[in-house]
Write a protein that holds these residues in place. Sequence first.
Motif, PDB file in Angstrom:
ATOM      1  N   ARG B 311       0.817  -1.215   0.000  1.00 11.42           N
ATOM      2  CA  ARG B 311       0.000   0.000   0.000  1.00 11.42           C
ATOM      3  C   ARG B 311       0.848   1.261   0.000  1.00 11.42           C
ATOM      4  O   ARG B 311       0.445   2.281  -0.507  1.00 11.42           O
ATOM      5  N   LEU B 340      -8.385   4.696   7.247  1.00  5.79           N
ATOM      6  CA  LEU B 340      -8.087   3.271   7.370  1.00  5.79           C
ATOM      7  C   LEU B 340      -6.792   2.925   6.650  1.00  5.79           C
ATOM      8  O   LEU B 340      -6.088   1.990   7.016  1.00  5.79           O
ATOM      9  N   ASP B 341      -6.492   3.687   5.599  1.00  4.97           N
ATOM     10  CA  ASP B 341      -5.280   3.437   4.817  1.00  4.97           C
ATOM     11  C   ASP B 341      -4.045   3.919   5.578  1.00  4.97           C
ATOM     12  O   ASP B 341      -2.958   3.341   5.437  1.00  4.97           O
ATOM     13  N   PRO B 343      -2.632   3.943   8.615  1.00  3.71           N
ATOM     14  CA  PRO B 343      -1.676   3.117   9.377  1.00  3.71           C
ATOM     15  C   PRO B 343      -0.751   2.299   8.485  1.00  3.71           C
ATOM     16  O   PRO B 343       0.421   2.092   8.826  1.00  3.71           O
ATOM     17  N   MET B 344      -1.256   1.846   7.330  1.00  4.78           N
ATOM     18  CA  MET B 344      -0.405   1.064   6.434  1.00  4.78           C
ATOM     19  C   MET B 344       0.629   1.959   5.760  1.00  4.78           C
ATOM     20  O   MET B 344       1.786   1.564   5.577  1.00  4.78           O
ATOM     21  N   ALA B 347       3.210   2.806   8.374  1.00  7.47           N
ATOM     22  CA  ALA B 347       4.115   1.687   8.609  1.00  7.47           C
ATOM     23  C   ALA B 347       5.166   1.608   7.504  1.00  7.47           C
ATOM     24  O   ALA B 347       6.346   1.356   7.769  1.00  7.47           O
TER      25      ALA B 347
END
Lengths: 421, 388
Positions: B311, B340-341, B343-344, B347
């Motif tokens: 992502r 929602l996207d 955190p990815m 990371a």
Amino acid sequence: MNVQRETSMTLQKQLLSDHYDALARAPEEGRKVVYTFVPGNLNELVRSFDLLPLLPEINALQSGMRKLSGGYITEAEKHGHSEDVCTYVKCDIGMSLRGNIGPTGKPLPKPDLLLLSYTGCFTFMKWFELLREQYDCPVAMLHVPYQADGRIDPHQRDYIVQQLRTEVIPKLEQVSGRAYDEDRLREMLRRSARAEDDLSWVLQSAKNVPSPIDAYFGGVYYIGPIFSAFRGTDDAVRYYAALRAEVEERIAAGAGPVTPDGPMKNERYRLVVEGPPNWTSFRDFWRMFYEEEAVVVASTYTKVGGLYDTGFRHDPDSPLETLADYCLGCYTNLSLPARVDLLTRYVREYRADGLLINSVKSCNSFSVGQLLMLREVESRTGVPGAFIESDLVDPRYFSAANIKNRIESYLQMLDQKRAIA
Amino acid sequence: MTLQQLVETARALYDDIDLDCVRRWKDAAPGRKAIGHMPVYVPRELIHAAGMLPVGVVGGGDRLEIIRGDALFQSYICRIPRSTIELAVSGRLDVLDGMLFPSICDVIRNLSGMWQLLFPGRYVRYIDVPQNFDARVGGAFWRLELERLRADFAALAGREITDDDLRHSIAVYNENRAAIRDLYRERSRRPWIFPLSEAFLFLRAGNVLPPEEHTALLREYLRAAPLDANRREQDHSRVILAGMFCEQPPHGLLVTLERAGCDVVDDDLLIGLRWITRDVDIEGDPLAALVDAYLHASASSASRYAPDGDRARWLLDSYAGNHAEGVVFCAPSFCDPALLDQPMLVAGLDRQGVPHTEFKYSEDTGQFAVIREQAGTFSDSIRLWSAT
């Protein structure tokens, strides 16, 4: 406190408990596990490969009912998940951050496959993308188109069937080490149809006056087996036959539903409810209704994992097509006009006094447009509507006093309307 | 036109929430039609090929007081649907002959249903873009969706859409997207010449102008801005903005970020206008070309499934390719796709040691002091303590 339970409630609780035990034993027994979602769940297909399904939404609501979800949500938020997003997701992620111990206290296995049934909810896609990062496991994406026009178009069905053939089934074969067995799938679909007949009969029994069931609070127990890991199994057939027999007895006796405080003696208000329940204060929420002698005669949440009262049954003669139609027909995959039509039908057919919407903060799929839906149904049916707000599993968003007040005021309004009529 | 005149033109279009410019376009010739669309991606070529004007609707921003729109939404829903409904019930969208709702999230999805209930008889279409990118599966599905849209637009326009019409429109939009890419490239190269707060006005004009006129406006801006000798490089940090692909920020927020010391060298603002990242083929079957472009040359965004699981790839590629120094996550409040996207994406950035900060906004955010402090501190921290 001596909580009253229907026999079927005890039965379904045992089924779920046994399933969580099976999940806990899965790693040592070498059984492979598939995570998937309630709307659009392909339980028969998964089970036909001898794979064990695990539904994170069920974990989340069970955690909510057991008062564990608040801590899990806080944990997820500490790890960077927004306070604005779905609390099912945060509960699931928080639970995994704290050791992935399931709601029954037993460890949950990691997924061998994430079956991303992208049905009726955008958040599902991000949820399993997050889990994919966490578990580094394969994902099978099944994109279920939205029934925006209020009907299933053939090319939508074809699209799903093609995805089943080229994406989902090959990945299930890879994970399970077994070849796709269409005869086995058909057999399971036959069992699904039998269970669906009985479930549909049970839910429609609420057309009786008095209603023998509460189609919302009691209803969420009834849908448990069929919306979780048991559709297509002998366990589901037996459960729904037993449930039907139980309800038949209550109709014969002219009895109302069984509540945690005992059988309802009097039915004063008949309501249709739209929206998921709150799980963290489930019993308190239910009590607000039955203490006022209000019974829910129809609900839309009990259709979130499959809509059967418009006649759909899984069809073993067209196994993949029927799975496609099942997915397309799940409640949150229906257009708002179709949902309004369904609610209007429920109000009329179930002789409801009113429509109550429980709007949950977490679920845009359900919640966006509900205020307009309320207005529409009121306009079409003439029955007054009520609107309350809570959440799925975040205890911070359930204000008991506020909700009780609104329900009481609403029911008083129904009384006044009757008096005038 | 002078640079000042160009900027005033773009600003006037930005402020035109009554869509007067669309009305003028329609009035200029008999029988003209305009089709509105929400974010993110719609195949505007099909609308254009029918002789109709695609009009991007991105809510009312901070220039619209919401009276009736709020009555239809709970407090925990983002603002764009409220202001969009407000635009509609106040008659500002009466100039549109149809409305398209692409699949981006459940809010926009359900908004399409609300439109059907509120405005029966008006043309409404929900566009379900595929999340399967196999040409035989998702491609086949998308082709059928495009064929349906083609038939619908032909019926609305009262004329056939030939393959030649479509090839011509594809060529027009190829030029438009090329001009936008050039703008982004130049902004990255010399952000002080093309500040985001100004470039955004020119980008946004693409929502209401015919693509030919938009391309011309962009090209004029690209020519004129470097001639302004007063535009000097400043000691700013080079940052990427992520999360602004649907509900747009108020203009003042972009000004604030620049005043706080951020040169925005890439972003995902109005990404639908440049969703296809290369030229669409203008030879052969034009629908097949649009399908192929969608499957293989779409921008990365939160609402598009990432089969490879990576992502954060687009963000890291942008960070490297634009020589950025940090990422600013700015999502609208309650935006499921962006939040929602995030955190990815975070990371992915953390694994590479990329500095980042985050805040939320709504389209009518009016107080920027806190954002200025936060962005200013972030920019300073990059310049003072970055390893690069």
